[in-house]
Motif scaffolding. Structure first.
Motif, PDB file in Angstrom:
ATOM      1  N   ALA A  90       0.839  -1.199   0.000  1.00 45.12           N
ATOM      2  CA  ALA A  90       0.000   0.000   0.000  1.00 45.12           C
ATOM      3  C   ALA A  90       0.877   1.252   0.000  1.00 45.12           C
ATOM      4  CB  ALA A  90      -0.926   0.007   1.210  1.00 45.12           C
ATOM      5  N   ALA A  91       2.013   1.210   0.738  1.00 49.58           N
ATOM      6  CA  ALA A  91       2.884   2.391   0.820  1.00 49.58           C
ATOM      7  C   ALA A  91       4.311   1.977   1.147  1.00 49.58           C
ATOM      8  CB  ALA A  91       2.372   3.342   1.891  1.00 49.58           C
ATOM      9  N   LEU A  92       5.246   2.697   0.562  1.00 53.27           N
ATOM     10  CA  LEU A  92       6.672   2.582   0.869  1.00 53.27           C
ATOM     11  C   LEU A  92       7.107   3.959   1.339  1.00 53.27           C
ATOM     12  CD1 LEU A  92       9.596   1.445   0.771  1.00 53.27           C
ATOM     13  CD2 LEU A  92       9.598   1.950  -1.679  1.00 53.27           C
ATOM     14  N   THR A  93       7.529   4.065   2.611  1.00 51.95           N
ATOM     15  CA  THR A  93       7.944   5.369   3.138  1.00 51.95           C
ATOM     16  C   THR A  93       9.313   5.261   3.784  1.00 51.95           C
ATOM     17  OG1 THR A  93       6.736   4.921   5.185  1.00 51.95           O
ATOM     18  CG2 THR A  93       5.612   6.258   3.546  1.00 51.95           C
ATOM     19  N   THR A 130      11.679 -14.917   2.979  1.00 59.73           N
ATOM     20  CA  THR A 130      10.954 -13.651   2.989  1.00 59.73           C
ATOM     21  C   THR A 130      11.982 -12.538   2.871  1.00 59.73           C
ATOM     22  OG1 THR A 130      10.960 -13.841   5.404  1.00 59.73           O
ATOM     23  CG2 THR A 130       8.906 -14.367   4.292  1.00 59.73           C
ATOM     24  N   ARG A 131      11.840 -11.705   1.857  1.00 60.03           N
ATOM     25  CA  ARG A 131      12.834 -10.647   1.646  1.00 60.03           C
ATOM     26  C   ARG A 131      12.226  -9.453   0.918  1.00 60.03           C
ATOM     27  NH1 ARG A 131      14.210 -15.163  -1.102  1.00 60.03           N
ATOM     28  NH2 ARG A 131      13.867 -15.103  -3.324  1.00 60.03           N
ATOM     29  N   VAL A 132      12.902  -8.335   1.080  1.00 59.22           N
ATOM     30  CA  VAL A 132      12.609  -7.127   0.310  1.00 59.22           C
ATOM     31  C   VAL A 132      13.875  -6.844  -0.483  1.00 59.22           C
ATOM     32  CG1 VAL A 132      12.159  -4.646   0.421  1.00 59.22           C
ATOM     33  CG2 VAL A 132      11.010  -6.198   2.024  1.00 59.22           C
ATOM     34  N   THR A 133      13.723  -6.646  -1.791  1.00 55.56           N
ATOM     35  CA  THR A 133      14.893  -6.373  -2.613  1.00 55.56           C
ATOM     36  C   THR A 133      14.815  -4.981  -3.225  1.00 55.56           C
ATOM     37  OG1 THR A 133      13.918  -7.360  -4.603  1.00 55.56           O
ATOM     38  CG2 THR A 133      15.229  -8.810  -3.176  1.00 55.56           C
ATOM     39  N   PHE A 134      15.980  -4.347  -3.326  1.00 56.04           N
ATOM     40  CA  PHE A 134      16.151  -3.070  -4.019  1.00 56.04           C
ATOM     41  C   PHE A 134      17.045  -3.391  -5.219  1.00 56.04           C
ATOM     42  CE2 PHE A 134      14.783  -1.670   0.028  1.00 56.04           C
ATOM     43  CZ  PHE A 134      14.442  -0.322  -0.033  1.00 56.04           C
ATOM     44  N   ASN A 135      16.497  -3.326  -6.425  1.00 52.78           N
ATOM     45  CA  ASN A 135      17.233  -3.709  -7.637  1.00 52.78           C
ATOM     46  C   ASN A 135      17.870  -5.095  -7.483  1.00 52.78           C
ATOM     47  OD1 ASN A 135      16.553  -1.387  -8.969  1.00 52.78           O
ATOM     48  ND2 ASN A 135      18.538  -0.406  -8.754  1.00 52.78           N
ATOM     49  N   GLY A 136      17.152  -6.004  -6.835  1.00 51.48           N
ATOM     50  CA  GLY A 136      17.627  -7.368  -6.665  1.00 51.48           C
ATOM     51  C   GLY A 136      18.522  -7.606  -5.462  1.00 51.48           C
ATOM     52  N   VAL A 137      18.895  -6.542  -4.741  1.00 51.70           N
ATOM     53  CA  VAL A 137      19.752  -6.659  -3.557  1.00 51.70           C
ATOM     54  C   VAL A 137      18.864  -6.733  -2.312  1.00 51.70           C
ATOM     55  CG1 VAL A 137      21.566  -5.566  -2.180  1.00 51.70           C
ATOM     56  CG2 VAL A 137      21.597  -5.360  -4.686  1.00 51.70           C
ATOM     57  N   ALA A 138      19.028  -7.778  -1.512  1.00 51.44           N
ATOM     58  CA  ALA A 138      18.213  -7.954  -0.308  1.00 51.44           C
ATOM     59  C   ALA A 138      18.540  -6.880   0.728  1.00 51.44           C
ATOM     60  CB  ALA A 138      18.430  -9.334   0.293  1.00 51.44           C
ATOM     61  N   ALA A 139      17.496  -6.311   1.312  1.00 48.59           N
ATOM     62  CA  ALA A 139      17.640  -5.281   2.343  1.00 48.59           C
ATOM     63  C   ALA A 139      17.697  -5.929   3.726  1.00 48.59           C
ATOM     64  CB  ALA A 139      16.463  -4.318   2.285  1.00 48.59           C
ATOM     65  N   PRO A 140      18.524  -5.395   4.636  1.00 48.97           N
ATOM     66  CA  PRO A 140      18.490  -5.866   6.024  1.00 48.97           C
ATOM     67  C   PRO A 140      17.126  -5.498   6.643  1.00 48.97           C
ATOM     68  CG  PRO A 140      20.473  -4.557   5.588  1.00 48.97           C
ATOM     69  CD  PRO A 140      19.567  -4.392   4.421  1.00 48.97           C
ATOM     70  N   LEU A 141      16.480  -6.455   7.287  1.00 46.94           N
ATOM     71  CA  LEU A 141      15.136  -6.239   7.832  1.00 46.94           C
ATOM     72  C   LEU A 141      15.140  -6.292   9.353  1.00 46.94           C
ATOM     73  CD1 LEU A 141      13.158  -8.514   5.342  1.00 46.94           C
ATOM     74  CD2 LEU A 141      13.514  -6.029   5.221  1.00 46.94           C
ATOM     75  N   GLY A 152      17.424   5.558  -9.363  1.00 45.11           N
ATOM     76  CA  GLY A 152      16.195   4.798  -9.148  1.00 45.11           C
ATOM     77  C   GLY A 152      16.449   3.344  -8.804  1.00 45.11           C
ATOM     78  N   ALA A 153      15.608   2.821  -7.926  1.00 43.19           N
ATOM     79  CA  ALA A 153      15.687   1.406  -7.540  1.00 43.19           C
ATOM     80  C   ALA A 153      14.275   0.830  -7.512  1.00 43.19           C
ATOM     81  CB  ALA A 153      16.344   1.251  -6.172  1.00 43.19           C
ATOM     82  N   ASP A 154      14.129  -0.396  -8.014  1.00 42.89           N
ATOM     83  CA  ASP A 154      12.861  -1.110  -7.953  1.00 42.89           C
ATOM     84  C   ASP A 154      12.823  -1.906  -6.660  1.00 42.89           C
ATOM     85  OD1 ASP A 154      12.160  -0.165 -10.452  1.00 42.89           O
ATOM     86  OD2 ASP A 154      12.829  -1.964 -11.509  1.00 42.89           O
ATOM     87  N   VAL A 155      11.774  -1.684  -5.866  1.00 39.38           N
ATOM     88  CA  VAL A 155      11.622  -2.371  -4.579  1.00 39.38           C
ATOM     89  C   VAL A 155      10.509  -3.405  -4.713  1.00 39.38           C
ATOM     90  CG1 VAL A 155      11.107  -2.087  -2.128  1.00 39.38           C
ATOM     91  CG2 VAL A 155      12.377  -0.305  -3.355  1.00 39.38           C
ATOM     92  N   GLN A 176       7.757  -1.221  -6.571  1.00 42.56           N
ATOM     93  CA  GLN A 176       7.618   0.116  -5.994  1.00 42.56           C
ATOM     94  C   GLN A 176       8.869   0.907  -6.367  1.00 42.56           C
ATOM     95  OE1 GLN A 176       4.674   0.828  -4.207  1.00 42.56           O
ATOM     96  NE2 GLN A 176       4.248  -1.189  -5.065  1.00 42.56           N
ATOM     97  N   ALA A 177       8.721   2.185  -6.641  1.00 38.77           N
ATOM     98  CA  ALA A 177       9.862   3.028  -7.019  1.00 38.77           C
ATOM     99  C   ALA A 177      10.493   3.659  -5.787  1.00 38.77           C
ATOM    100  CB  ALA A 177       9.406   4.116  -7.980  1.00 38.77           C
ATOM    101  N   PHE A 178      11.825   3.663  -5.744  1.00 42.34           N
ATOM    102  CA  PHE A 178      12.584   4.286  -4.661  1.00 42.34           C
ATOM    103  C   PHE A 178      13.762   5.009  -5.292  1.00 42.34           C
ATOM    104  CE2 PHE A 178      15.639   4.571  -1.226  1.00 42.34           C
ATOM    105  CZ  PHE A 178      14.843   4.881  -0.131  1.00 42.34           C
ATOM    106  N   LEU A 179      14.082   6.194  -4.778  1.00 43.30           N
ATOM    107  CA  LEU A 179      15.211   6.966  -5.287  1.00 43.30           C
ATOM    108  C   LEU A 179      16.334   6.939  -4.260  1.00 43.30           C
ATOM    109  CD1 LEU A 179      16.417   8.812  -7.449  1.00 43.30           C
ATOM    110  CD2 LEU A 179      15.357  10.746  -6.265  1.00 43.30           C
ATOM    111  N   VAL A 180      17.467   6.323  -4.625  1.00 48.66           N
ATOM    112  CA  VAL A 180      18.628   6.253  -3.742  1.00 48.66           C
ATOM    113  C   VAL A 180      19.406   7.561  -3.893  1.00 48.66           C
ATOM    114  CG1 VAL A 180      20.744   5.007  -3.162  1.00 48.66           C
ATOM    115  CG2 VAL A 180      18.749   3.751  -4.009  1.00 48.66           C
TER     116      VAL A 180
END
Length: 175
Positions: free
Chosen positions: A15-18, A43-54, A74-77, A93-97
């Motif tokens: 619903a939202a990425l903040t 279970t993971r969240v990736t930014f341009n295919g790179v797993a984020a620490p959760l 830009g990074a795809d989440v 989801q779009a994210f700007l690094v």
């Protein structure tokens, strides 16, 4: 025979990425539905295919930090959940690094002991030894660090001269 019953397959729905932008190492939160329970590497969240620490994962909320191995831009989440041989993913989801950017140094000169203020953007939140200001390659003592302002003191170890000033973030995986 039994009466017909039904099973509904769900996929993670964001619903939202903040926030929608930030530097590497910055915290983020994803809200939505059908994330399911945390299941380690499945279970993971990736930014341009790179797993984020959760740090948080439940059916409606995921929190973590932007991975350090990302370049600016830009990074795809994507929220991913693996089960057996299958993988379900959320919509992208779009994210700007952001790269930390200094817009002003005030004052721009002074003797040892001078308190200097950097203003700019993309500094992110303070993260201890993972965030620092380098003046001539040396780390300087900090008194304020937030996303738009950093305050530091000119150390007595610096001799007269002009020095480059660099704002650095170094979370796991990159600088």
């Amino acid at each position: 025979s039994s009466a017909t019953s039904y099973f509904t397959v769900t996929t993670p729905a964001v619903a939202a990425l903040t926030p929608s932008s930030g530097p590497i190492g910055a915290p983020f939160t994803i809200t939505g539905t059908s994330f399911g329970a945390y299941a380690g590497a499945n279970t993971r969240v990736t930014f341009n295919g790179v797993a984020a620490p959760l740090s948080v994962w439940n059916d409606t909320t995921i929190s973590g930090t932007v991975p350090g191995a990302l370049a600016a831009g830009g990074a795809d989440v994507v929220v991913e959940r693996a089960a057996g041989t299958g993988l379900v993913s959320s919509a992208v989801q779009a994210f700007l690094v952001l790269v930390p950017g200094i817009s002003t140094i005030s004052p721009s000169f002074g003797p040892a002991g001078t308190v200097v203020t950097l203003t700019g953007s993309g500094f992110g939140s303070y993260a201890g030894s993972l965030t620092k200001v380098l003046v001539g390659g040396a780390t300087v003592p900090l008194s304020v660090w937030n996303d738009a302002t950093i305050r530091w003191t000119v150390p007595s170890s610096l001799s007269d001269g002009e020095y480059p000033v660099i704002v650095e973030r170094s979370p796991a995986g990159g600088t």
